[in-house]
Scaffold this active site. Structure first.
Site, PDB file in Angstrom:
ATOM      1  N   ARG A  28       0.880  -1.185   0.070  1.00  0.00           N
ATOM      2  CA  ARG A  28      -0.113  -0.040   0.170  1.00  0.00           C
ATOM      3  C   ARG A  28       0.930   1.200   0.056  1.00  0.00           C
ATOM      4  O   ARG A  28       0.618   2.007  -0.745  1.00  0.00           O
ATOM      5  CB  ARG A  28      -1.092   0.094   1.275  1.00  0.00           C
ATOM      6  CG  ARG A  28      -1.876   1.080   1.147  1.00  0.00           C
ATOM      7  CD  ARG A  28      -2.989   0.784   2.412  1.00  0.00           C
ATOM      8  NE  ARG A  28      -2.280   0.678   3.540  1.00  0.00           N
ATOM      9  CZ  ARG A  28      -1.767   1.459   4.639  1.00  0.00           C
ATOM     10  NH1 ARG A  28      -2.167   2.963   3.940  1.00  0.00           N
ATOM     11  NH2 ARG A  28      -1.231   1.235   5.616  1.00  0.00           N
ATOM     12  N   ASN A  46      -6.128  -1.796   2.503  1.00  0.00           N
ATOM     13  CA  ASN A  46      -5.952  -3.086   2.885  1.00  0.00           C
ATOM     14  C   ASN A  46      -7.555  -3.611   3.232  1.00  0.00           C
ATOM     15  O   ASN A  46      -8.303  -2.777   3.811  1.00  0.00           O
ATOM     16  CB  ASN A  46      -5.248  -3.400   4.176  1.00  0.00           C
ATOM     17  CG  ASN A  46      -3.836  -2.984   4.122  1.00  0.00           C
ATOM     18  OD1 ASN A  46      -3.306  -3.347   2.891  1.00  0.00           O
ATOM     19  ND2 ASN A  46      -3.010  -2.779   4.945  1.00  0.00           N
TER      20      ASN A  46
END
Length: 95
Positions: A28, A46
């Site tokens: 990420r 996530n």
């Protein structure tokens, strides 16, 4: 006018979800950094299912480049991925 609106060519929007060992490996954070560097916009997060999902928008060549960057860095960790692409009409034109 934003840099995105000034972009020549086709704009592209891609929704994606990446499966595998993609949490806890900075996927990420890497995605956010690369997007900033490449001048595309979007979001990434996530999920509770252990995947990473997001959206990226910008000039088609830059969106394709960030997809390639994901693969080069995280291919060994990714077991599956889904990409839904949509080409956007650039309705902003110079008057």
């Amino acid at each position: 006018m934003s840099a995105l609106a000034k972009a020549s060519g086709v704009l592209k929007s891609v929704d994606y979800e990446v499966f595998g060992r993609v949490q806890g490996v900075c996927f990420r954070m890497y995605t956010e950094d690369e997007a900033r560097k490449m001048g595309v916009v979007g979001w990434v997060k996530n999920t509770r299912q252990g995947t990473v999902t997001g959206q990226v928008q910008g000039p088609e060549d830059k969106v394709n480049a960030i997809s390639l960057a994901f693969h080069m860095v995280f291919l060994k960790d990714m077991t599956e991925e889904t990409w839904r692409e949509q080409k956007l009409k650039n309705s902003c034109s110079a008057s």
